[in-house]
Design a protein around this motif. Structure first.
Motif, PDB file in Angstrom:
ATOM      1  N   SER A   1       4.062  47.851  38.395  1.00 45.18           N
ATOM      2  CA  SER A   1       5.361  48.535  38.497  1.00 45.18           C
ATOM      3  C   SER A   1       6.459  47.732  37.788  1.00 45.18           C
ATOM      4  O   SER A   1       7.311  48.278  37.104  1.00 45.18           O
ATOM      5  N   SER A   2       6.432  46.374  37.984  1.00 42.52           N
ATOM      6  CA  SER A   2       7.452  45.537  37.352  1.00 42.52           C
ATOM      7  C   SER A   2       7.352  45.590  35.843  1.00 42.52           C
ATOM      8  O   SER A   2       8.376  45.674  35.131  1.00 42.52           O
ATOM      9  N   LEU A   3       6.095  45.518  35.338  1.00 40.30           N
ATOM     10  CA  LEU A   3       5.920  45.559  33.882  1.00 40.30           C
ATOM     11  C   LEU A   3       6.425  46.875  33.312  1.00 40.30           C
ATOM     12  O   LEU A   3       7.098  46.924  32.264  1.00 40.30           O
ATOM     13  N   GLN A   4       6.105  47.975  34.067  1.00 38.09           N
ATOM     14  CA  GLN A   4       6.546  49.289  33.583  1.00 38.09           C
ATOM     15  C   GLN A   4       8.075  49.430  33.659  1.00 38.09           C
ATOM     16  O   GLN A   4       8.697  49.991  32.764  1.00 38.09           O
ATOM     17  N   SER A   5       8.684  48.910  34.782  1.00 39.39           N
ATOM     18  CA  SER A   5      10.149  49.060  34.934  1.00 39.39           C
ATOM     19  C   SER A   5      10.917  48.215  33.926  1.00 39.39           C
ATOM     20  O   SER A   5      12.018  48.573  33.514  1.00 39.39           O
ATOM     21  N   LYS A   6      10.323  47.072  33.513  1.00 35.68           N
ATOM     22  CA  LYS A   6      11.027  46.192  32.577  1.00 35.68           C
ATOM     23  C   LYS A   6      10.746  46.536  31.115  1.00 35.68           C
ATOM     24  O   LYS A   6      11.317  45.907  30.217  1.00 35.68           O
TER      25      LYS A   6
ATOM     26  N   THR B   1       1.132  45.518  30.009  1.00 36.52           N
ATOM     27  CA  THR B   1       1.263  46.620  30.977  1.00 36.52           C
ATOM     28  C   THR B   1      -0.040  47.403  31.077  1.00 36.52           C
ATOM     29  O   THR B   1      -0.481  47.800  32.177  1.00 36.52           O
ATOM     30  N   ASN B   2      -0.730  47.651  29.984  1.00 33.13           N
ATOM     31  CA  ASN B   2      -1.999  48.401  30.007  1.00 33.13           C
ATOM     32  C   ASN B   2      -3.065  47.618  30.779  1.00 33.13           C
ATOM     33  O   ASN B   2      -3.831  48.177  31.576  1.00 33.13           O
ATOM     34  N   GLY B   3      -3.153  46.265  30.586  1.00 30.78           N
ATOM     35  CA  GLY B   3      -4.139  45.456  31.300  1.00 30.78           C
ATOM     36  C   GLY B   3      -3.876  45.421  32.796  1.00 30.78           C
ATOM     37  O   GLY B   3      -4.802  45.466  33.625  1.00 30.78           O
ATOM     38  N   ALA B   4      -2.636  45.346  33.198  1.00 30.27           N
ATOM     39  CA  ALA B   4      -2.293  45.316  34.612  1.00 30.27           C
ATOM     40  C   ALA B   4      -2.656  46.604  35.314  1.00 30.27           C
ATOM     41  O   ALA B   4      -3.002  46.625  36.500  1.00 30.27           O
TER      42      ALA B   4
END
Length: 818
Positions: A264-269, A507-510
């Motif tokens: 979520s953090s990677l996507q929001s940032k 983001t894709n790996g997470a």
């Protein structure tokens, strides 16, 4: 001229002046009269206490004690009427208040309504103390207040004795009832002893039964305890592993939540990273524009610095011009003040004088013409005298010319004009726009301000030049730094673009990691739930066994406590049985002893009410009141007598006489009189007033010595004139309450005790007291050493005053009073 010759010369002058001699003799009698009056043996402070008016108000309504009426207030009033301790006046409450308000009474004593009623509560559960109210008017006299307060204390003690006597009387009267009560209690305690014996037998039987069953109860408790321990071990094992299972489930759950939060953090940032890349590119563009603008304005900053330098170069020329203008204006101002203004004033005054003289001349010519005309009328024959007629005609013409109103008006106008011209060149107190001098002064003031402004400007120009140079240097530095900033923003823009690309891959790996963690968390949650159910069942079994074990243990403990309690009960019943035997015996003895006590007589009651008597002894007792005040009165009489005597002696040293000779003469003058007054006072005190002392010769010697010491003190102050005598009088006032006259020095505040050590009265009073009331010659003369220091110190100070004081121009053969 030595001191003795001066002394004899002044004594001879004294003998030759009867009026002065009579005054000196009268002054010598002042201490004698003063001491004789205050040391009279005919009175004391406690001789007339019955003259002190004290109001007594009796409001007591009486009461009943054992069906007998009592009235303590009435009895107290009767006792007061018999004595004359104070001036008792028995009045109503209204009369007492009026007398207190009108300052008639020193104190009002009020006996309240329930005074006797409170006496009857002596033996009750809640006895009430008697209250005797008194109001003092202490402001009338402090000593009277102390005496009246002491009288109230005596009343309180007398009433206390009566109440105690009443209490003792009632106590003895009730002892018969106590004896009967003891006998009744002895009979009851015998019955109680019989019951205690039966109780002891019953507790023995109960204790035996409990002791026989104690072993079976112990076996039951032990078996239940072993069973409870086995179940507890199983529940404990399951419970011990429960945290590990829970940690596994919680860990997998947290892992799943963490991967989800990471994704979520990677996507929001992601959007912020894109904005950062775009923003860094925009910042790079902005720094480029800023660098270009700074370079465009660089030439303007250089022009500003050059202008400041040109302004600094022109300041000296401007300063010279303003200084020249100011110098010229000041010259004009000086010329107006010193030359033009005085000249116009002289012209104005001269024209005014011409007008006045012209008027006087016209008046004189008119008088002359009138005299010539009168003379011609008296001598008509002169009309044929051509010379006379010529003179007469010319005088008429001159008079007409001198008294011509038109000419006089022109002279007046001329005088006013000259005054205006003079005023124009004179500086006025109030600003005058028509005054040339005021105008020039204003020009000078204005040009001075301009000149000062140019000076200030010249002082500020270097600062301006420094500031513009700093601006120019700083601008060039800023251009360089902005160039470096622009290069840095270019690098940041390139780096942020690379970060944006990498963030998308992360983001894709997470997202893939989060899917796996979710599956692991679901499996561990199922395992935790099953283990928790198994642990819960084992815990419930263990709880049940614990209750069974605890119940059996409680039964065992309760059986033991019951056995122990019955044992104590059995022991207590035995002691109670023994105690009831002792109680019965003791009550019988008490009844016999209290029955043997007889009723108290008056001596017994007196002993109970007032068991303590004071036995006192007084040493060095004052025969009369005046003996307590004699030391202070004698000291004050000797000092005041010498102080009065100093008013009849001249202490101003004339020219041609040494300070030592003059001091010696004055010391002998005043000392001779001091010795005489001391001898006179001692004679009156010892022979006429018959004051007793164990050493009359020592008394006289000490009085003469004290008088000489006071002579040395007064001599110093008298040499300073009336101011010194005033200081001496103030010294007397200071010693009134700080030298043991009214209060012992030990009772004074600390600062006054310290001050008393430096005052001569302290030692003179102590010496006289030792001779009169203490019969201690050695103690008296121990103060002589301190007093001698006073004599020596003040004598040296007097010599110093005569040495440094201005001499008086007068003949050497002065009389005693100067």
């Amino acid at each position: 001229m030595n001191a003795f010759r001066l002394f004899m010369a002044e004594m001879a002058k004294l003998a030759g002046k009867k009026g002065l001699l009579i005054s000196v003799i009268a002054a010598l009698l002042v201490p004698v009269v003063y001491g004789g009056i205050l040391l009279s043996p005919k009175w004391g402070p406690y001789d007339n206490l019955s003259n002190l008016p004290v109001a007594v108000v009796n409001k007591d309504k009486g009461a009943l004690s054992d069906d007998e009426p009592i009235n303590v207030g009435k009895d107290l009033v009767a006792d007061l009427k018999k004595g004359k301790d104070l001036g008792w006046e028995f009045v109503s409450a209204e009369e007492a208040k009026e007398g207190l308000d009108s300052l008639e009474y020193y104190m009002v004593i009020e006996i309240p309504e329930d005074f006797s009623q409170r006496v009857t509560t002596v033996l009750s559960d809640n006895p009430e103390k008697l209250q005797l109210t008194y109001i003092q008017n202490e402001g009338l006299n402090f000593m009277a207040a102390q005496v009246t307060r002491s009288a109230t204390e005596k009343l309180r003690e007398k009433l206390g004795d009566k109440i105690t006597e009443k209490y003792a009387n009632n106590m003895f009267a009730s002892l018969g009832d106590v004896s009967e009560g003891f006998q009744s209690a002895a009979d009851g305690s015998a019955k109680l002893n019989t019951g205690m014996t039966d109780l002891r037998d019953g507790t023995n039987t109960l204790l035996q039964s409990l002791t026989n069953k104690a072993a079976d109860i112990s076996k039951l408790a032990s078996g239940a305890k072993e069973l409870q321990n086995g179940v507890g071990q199983m529940a404990s094992s399951l419970s011990a592993k429960q945290p590990d299972i829970s940690k596994l489930a919680n860990g997998s759950s947290q892992l799943s939540a963490g991967t989800k939060e990471l994704l979520s953090s990677l996507q929001s940032k992601s959007g912020d990273i894109s904005k950062l890349a775009a923003g860094s590119a925009a910042a790079n563009e902005g720094t480029g524009l800023l660098l270009q603008n700074l370079k465009d304005k660089q030439s303007g900053v250089e022009d500003l610095a050059a202008g400041a330098r040109q302004l600094g170069d022109s300041i000296p020329q401007l300063k010279a011009g303003t200084t020249g203008i100011l110098t010229g204006l000041k010259g004009v101002q000086t010329a107006i003040k010193n030359e033009i203004a005085p000249g116009t004033q002289q012209i104005s005054q001269g024209v005014a004088q011409v007008a006045d003289e012209s008027a006087k001349l016209g008046a004189g010519l008119q008088g002359l013409s009138s005299d010539l005309k009168a003379y011609l009328e008296q001598h008509p024959e002169l009309a044929n005298d051509s010379a006379f007629m010529t003179i007469y005609g010319k005088s008429q013409a001159i008079t007409a010319a001198a008294t011509d109103p038109a000419k006089a008006q022109k002279l007046q106008v001329l005088s006013q004009g000259a005054a205006k011209i003079a005023g124009a060149f004179t500086t006025n107190a109030e600003p005058n726009p028509m005054s040339v001098a005021d105008g020039v002064n204003q020009l000078v003031a204005g040009q001075t301000s301009v000149d000062n402004g140019v000076v200030t400007l010249s002082q500020k120009v270097p600062l301006l030049q420094q500031g513009t140079a700093s601006i120019e240097s700083g601008w060039n530095t800023m251009v360089g730094k902005v160039g470096e900033l622009h290069a840095g923003t270019s690098q940041i823009a390139a780096g942020n673009q690379s970060v944006n690309t990498g963030w998308t891959s992360l983001t894709n790996g997470a997202s893939q990691l989060n899917d796996g963690a979710t599956q692991v968390s679901a499996g561990n949650s199922s395992v935790e739930k099953g283990w928790r159910d198994l642990t819960s069942g084992a815990t419930k079994i263990n709880a049940g066994m614990s209750q069974v074990s605890d119940g059996n243990a409680t039964v065992e403990k309760g059986w033991g406590d019951l056995t122990e309690g019955v044992t104590k009960l059995n022991d207590g019943a035995g002691k109670l049985n023994d105690g009831s035997n002792e109680l019965s015996s003791g009550l019988k003895d008490g009844a016999e002893k209290t029955g043997a006590i007889k009723a108290a007589n008056d001596k017994n009651l007196s002993m109970f009410s007032s068991p303590v008597e004071l036995k006192s002894e007084t040493v060095n007792k004052y025969p009369l009141y005046r003996d307590s005040t004699a030391p202070y009165v004698l000291s004050l009489a000797l000092f005041v007598g010498i102080l009065i005597m100093s008013m009849f002696i001249n202490f101003k040293k004339p020219e041609g006489i040494s300070a030592f000779s003059w001091f010696g003469a004055k010391l002998m003058n005043l000392g001779a009189i001091a010795v005489v007054q001391a001898l006179l006072l001692s004679t009156v005190v010892l022979l006429v007033l018959n004051v007793k002392t164990g050493n009359p010769l020592g008394f006289i010697t000490f009085a003469v010595f004290v008088s000489l010491v006071f002579t040395g003190i007064v001599l110093l102050f008298a040499s300073l004139g009336n101011i010194g005598r005033f200081i001496a009088f103030a010294l007397v006032i200071l010693q009134l309450s700080t030298t043991g006259a009214n209060l012992p020095i030990d009772m004074l505040p600390e600062n006054l005790r310290a001050l008393s050590e430096f005052l001569p009265f302290t030692y003179s009073i102590a010496g006289f007291k030792a001779l009169i009331s203490l019969d201690s010659t050695s103690s008296a003369f121990s103060n002589v050493g301190v007093l001698f220091i006073y004599l020596l110190s003040f004598s040296l100070l007097s010599i110093a005053v005569y040495m440094f004081s201005k001499t008086k121009n007068q003949p050497k053969n002065l009389d005693l009073a100067g």
